[in-house]
Design an enzyme around this catalytic site. Structure first.
Site, mmCIF file in Angstrom:
data_model
loop_
_atom_site.group_PDB
_atom_site.id
_atom_site.type_symbol
_atom_site.label_atom_id
_atom_site.label_comp_id
_atom_site.label_asym_id
_atom_site.label_seq_id
_atom_site.Cartn_x
_atom_site.Cartn_y
_atom_site.Cartn_z
ATOM 1 N N CYS A 2 0.861 -1.181 0.000
ATOM 2 C CA CYS A 2 0.000 0.000 0.000
ATOM 3 C C CYS A 2 0.895 1.227 0.000
ATOM 4 O O CYS A 2 1.577 1.501 0.974
ATOM 5 C CB CYS A 2 -0.909 0.000 1.228
ATOM 6 S SG CYS A 2 -1.945 1.473 1.359
ATOM 7 N N GLU A 111 -4.044 1.398 -5.754
ATOM 8 C CA GLU A 111 -3.118 0.341 -6.158
ATOM 9 C C GLU A 111 -2.984 0.375 -7.671
ATOM 10 O O GLU A 111 -3.874 0.858 -8.375
ATOM 11 C CB GLU A 111 -3.618 -1.029 -5.676
ATOM 12 C CG GLU A 111 -2.592 -2.123 -5.749
ATOM 13 C CD GLU A 111 -1.286 -1.756 -5.052
ATOM 14 O OE1 GLU A 111 -0.379 -1.267 -5.763
ATOM 15 O OE2 GLU A 111 -1.188 -1.944 -3.832
#
Length: 254
Positions: A2, A111
């Site tokens: 992340c 993402e």
């Protein structure tokens, strides 16, 4: 992993979910990046007298974990994520797993699907948010680093786990999400040892998140507005990359 996330709810909304004592208000943030301050929630010393809130407080830390034993942070890699599968035994995270587990409120995260190099495709960014909306809490770790002159800086990292089936076509890792009913157990470092909360560090259920393709404007830290989450149309002829092996590369730090 992340590498970017967002927190766009109000302080009141965040506080109502995480149950900490009141914190100063903060603006909506659509593109939170490494080294920037992030809001975290930790277990406090004791509840305020007469308060029905849990024993928790909020503070700001630098996103980028620095172990206490590091002499010069400039010579140490920026640890924005910690692998849940190995954090208990890693020298960098072992002490924090035992003594300084935190919650990191978020509205969702970004993402990138990285296509294979040989097909010449561009990376595609996705805004990944809970289908039900609202605030969620990532599992995290915190460490206070002290310099030789006595100055201190609080630092933090987000714990990640293998991606579930929904996320796997985009990336093989995802943040660990702690459910509200598990907040107290996760933050309780006095009676809950790392092995006793290991069951919380697992992929969230398949239908929890939805992935929305967005423009590559999120790549630039200087872009900070709500337009970063505006959906874009993805060319239907572009197939998702082959699902990676979720168990691959487990010796990596991230």
């Amino acid at each position: 992993m992340c590498g970017r996330f967002a927190l766009t709810q109000t302080e009141k909304e965040v506080r109502e979910l995480l149950g900490y004592l009141e914190h100063e208000d903060f603006p909506a943030r659509y593109n939170i990046a490494p080294t920037q301050p992030i809001l975290v929630v930790i277990s406090g010393d004791r509840p305020e007298r007469g308060s029905n809130l849990p024993d928790r407080r909020a503070l700001l830390v630098r996103w980028g974990f620095t172990p206490a034993w590091v002499k010069d942070p400039k010579e140490f890699p920026l640890l924005i994520n910690a692998r849940a599968e190995t954090a208990i035994g890693k020298a960098s995270f072992r002490a924090a797993m035992r003594h300084r587990r935190i919650l990191i409120p978020a509205s969702g995260f970004y993402e990138w699907r990285r296509p294979s190099k040989e097909n010449g495709e561009k990376s595609q960014a996705y805004w990944i948010r809970p289908k039900r909306g609202g605030v969620i809490a990532f599992a995290g770790l915190m460490e206070t680093w002290s310099s030789a002159d006595g100055s201190e800086i609080d630092t933090g990292a987000i714990l990640t786990t293998s991606a579930n089936r929904t996320m796997r076509p985009i990336h093989d890792r995802m943040p660990v999400v702690i459910k509200p009913e598990d907040f107290t157990r996760w933050l309780d470092c006095k009676t809950q040892e790392p092995r006793e909360v290991q069951d919380l560090m697992v992929p969230v259920q398949e239908d929890f998140f939805e992935a929305i393709p967005v423009s590559d404007r999120v790549n630039k830290v200087a872009n900070m507005g709500p337009e970063l989450q505006t959906p874009v149309v993805v060319d239907p002829s572009i197939k998702p990359s082959k699902e990676p092996d979720a168990g691959g590369g487990q010796l990596s730090l991230f």
